[in-house]
Design an enzyme around this catalytic site. Structure first.
Site, PDB file in Angstrom:
ATOM      1  N   HIS A 150       0.860   5.035   3.531  1.00  0.00           N
ATOM      2  CA  HIS A 150       0.488   5.488   1.992  1.00  0.00           C
ATOM      3  C   HIS A 150      -0.450   5.686   2.368  1.00  0.00           C
ATOM      4  CE1 HIS A 150       3.719   2.113   2.080  1.00  0.00           C
ATOM      5  NE2 HIS A 150       4.203   3.128   1.453  1.00  0.00           N
ATOM      6  N   HIS A 162       9.660   8.399   2.490  1.00  0.00           N
ATOM      7  CA  HIS A 162       9.552   8.610   3.512  1.00  0.00           C
ATOM      8  C   HIS A 162      10.674   9.320   4.552  1.00  0.00           C
ATOM      9  CE1 HIS A 162       6.428   6.130   2.944  1.00  0.00           C
ATOM     10  NE2 HIS A 162       6.874   4.823   1.768  1.00  0.00           N
TER      11      HIS A 162
END
Lengths: 331, 208
Positions: free
Chosen positions: A218, A56
């Site tokens: 995700h 991320h």
């Protein structure tokens, strides 16, 4: 899969090696290879810890630094750090005044943090937690406790980190972080899926010509799959979803964060921001500060998230405090 | 009333490790349908780490479970680290005092693992998680004195529990985001739990 890789199993450790070398003025190693710490921390303050899965960037280690997070626990790609890593992050952040653990609402993180908090308590380290749940699309309004934490975590870290830097007590730090996240809402739109390097193929699909409205970091599905729209319509959807939840009203002042999901060119993020700005103006919402760039990504997913935080004088002051991290620098 | 000796239990633990290694790709596939596809990889990593560290050492059944749990807990994050870590550590701890293990002792161990898990997760039977495999398997073991029969019943109950997750809507974990869309697919945790319990039973049966 065209990637810059050695062995996919080593990607997190190899990324950390590079990151620590490049940003040696901001972060440093700790005894646990999966915990990084800020190099500059004012003495004698409340510790601020965070942690989460990898993939991320800049989150999470990119928000470790002066006046923001003191430590971050690093997990595998899209997978929570271990309880042991969280515990070491608490130990490395603690200066005797307790630690605020500010993290995102995911089942793995919740479990590992819970266990680490228990273990820290046994060692005499007081840890209080604030869990980010800014993602509007992930659960209905009356079930906010189930919502995921996404890019709004950045505002939570900024507020909590600033409060700690200004000498706040543990309660004051967690209250500031809680206030920031309570006034923050986000939504994401995904245009292409992402692939875990070790898996080698995407495990969810976004068909050509469509977009996933409300996607998670995700690839969690959101509200609906719709036809791909132009930037103005995309912006309208995002503003309607986010501003409709808090609610943000005429005369409110906000901080805006538009983050790419990893593979969308920054150029397109500015196009999106331009449209968002117009819509906020129409609603009489005043933009106090705005951020556009890749602040919280999902590997090479295409798409963007919009985050709004409703401001008051205290949140403005906390937001304005200078900060020096890899992901966010303010003078 | 057949039993096996705790100190002969190394092969049982290694049998569990091998079963996870053999099913790495399959677990990844199952998880990829409604989860994020890394379940096989994560499990394989943790179990293989245990094998690397302990394959050459002597250890009892209970100690092996505990150490396996400890590795999962402290080195494999995600949800599976704390979940399986807790089950194995608590089961291993509860088994330390047994020299001989029969159906009663094994059910005490697995019950302890399940109790530990219940402290950290809210999921129960019907929520499309590994609880759907573990709970009926432990119950089956508790209801039968003859060890061989009990182990067979545990295997059957675990498989049935695993299969029951197919038509459920997930309420916990990453697949819960899919709600109704998660129906029609097995839960990856329920599958891996069945693989583990089956390998444990088969490993013990070899020792009886």
């Amino acid at each position: 899969m065209q990637r810059i890789l050695n062995n996919p199993d080593d990607i997190v450790d190899e990324m950390l090696e590079g990151f620590l070398k490049v940003h040696s003025d901001i972060v440093e190693k700790t005894d646990n290879p999966r915990v990084v710490r800020a190099k500059k921390r004012s003495e004698d303050k409340v510790g601020v810890a965070t942690g989460g899965g990898s993939g991320h960037k800049p989150a999470f280690i990119g928000y470790v630094g002066e006046n923001m997070c003191d430590t971050a626990a690093v997990g595998e790609i899209c997978s929570s750090p271990t309880a042991a890593a969280f515990l070491d992050a608490f130990r490395a952040a603690d200066q005797g005044k307790g630690v605020a653990c500010l993290y995102g609402n995911y089942s793995g993180d919740n479990m590992n943090v819970k266990m680490a908090v228990k273990m820290a308590k046994r060692e005499g380290i007081t840890v209080k937690t604030v869990v980010a749940n800014d993602d509007v699309a992930s659960a209905p309004k009356d079930d906010r406790g189930k919502r995921r934490g996404v890019a709004g975590e950045i505002f939570m870290w900024k507020a909590g980190g600033a409060k700690a830097a200004l000498g706040g007590t543990l309660d004051e730090v967690t209250e500031a972080a809680q206030k920031a996240i309570d006034n923050t809402r986000s939504v994401g739109i995904g245009l292409t899926p992402c692939t875990l390097p070790a898996v080698g193929h995407p495990n969810f699909e976004i068909k050509e010509g469509t977009m996933e409205v409300g996607i998670g970091h995700h690839g969690e599905p959101g509200i609906e799959v719709s036809e791909l729209e132009t930037a103005d319509k995309m912006a309208k959807r995002m503003v309607d979803i986010v501003a409709g939840d808090v609610p943000f009203q005429n005369g409110d002042e906000v901080a805006v964060l538009v983050s790419g999901l990893g593979a969308t060119p920054v150029m397109e993020l500015y196009v999106l921001y331009g449209e968002i700005g117009k819509l906020l103006e129409e609603r009489g919402i005043k933009v106090y500060k705005s951020y556009v760039g890749n602040y919280f990504t999902s590997l090479e997913m295409m798409g963007a998230t919009l985050t709004l935080m409703k401001l008051d004088e205290e949140l403005k002051m906390l937001l304005d405090l200078p900060v020096n991290t890899m992901g966010l620098t303010q003078i | 009333m057949s039993i096996f000796r705790n100190k002969d239990g190394k092969s049982v633990v290694l049998n569990i490790v091998k079963a996870i290694q053999d099913n790495k790709a399959y677990l990844g596939e199952v998880d990829g349908l409604i989860g994020d596809g890394d379940h096989g990889m994560n499990m394989n990593k943790g179990f293989t780490l245990f094998e690397k560290r302990f394959a050459d050492k002597e250890f009892t059944f209970s100690k092996g479970l505990y150490e396996l749990g400890n590795i999962l807990f402290s080195e494999i994050g995600g949800s599976m680290g704390p979940i399986y870590g807790t089950i194995f550590m608590d089961a291993g701890e509860a088994g330390e005092k047994f020299d001989e293990i029969g159906s009663k002792e094994l059910s005490i161990m697995l019950q302890a693992g399940m109790d530990g898990l219940c402290e950290i997760v809210e999921a129960r039977v019907g929520d499309k998680t590994l609880m759907d495999t573990l709970t009926p398997a432990v119950e089956a073991l508790q209801n039968e004195e003859d060890f061989l029969t009990a182990l067979q019943m545990m295997k059957t109950a675990a498989a049935k529990g695993r299969d029951s997750t197919k038509d459920m809507a997930a309420r916990f974990g990453r697949s819960s985001r899919l709600g109704e869309r998660s129906k029609g697919v097995l839960d990856a945790g329920a599958v891996s739990c069945c693989i583990i319990l089956t390998a444990m039973a088969d490993g013990i049966i070899e020792r009886l």
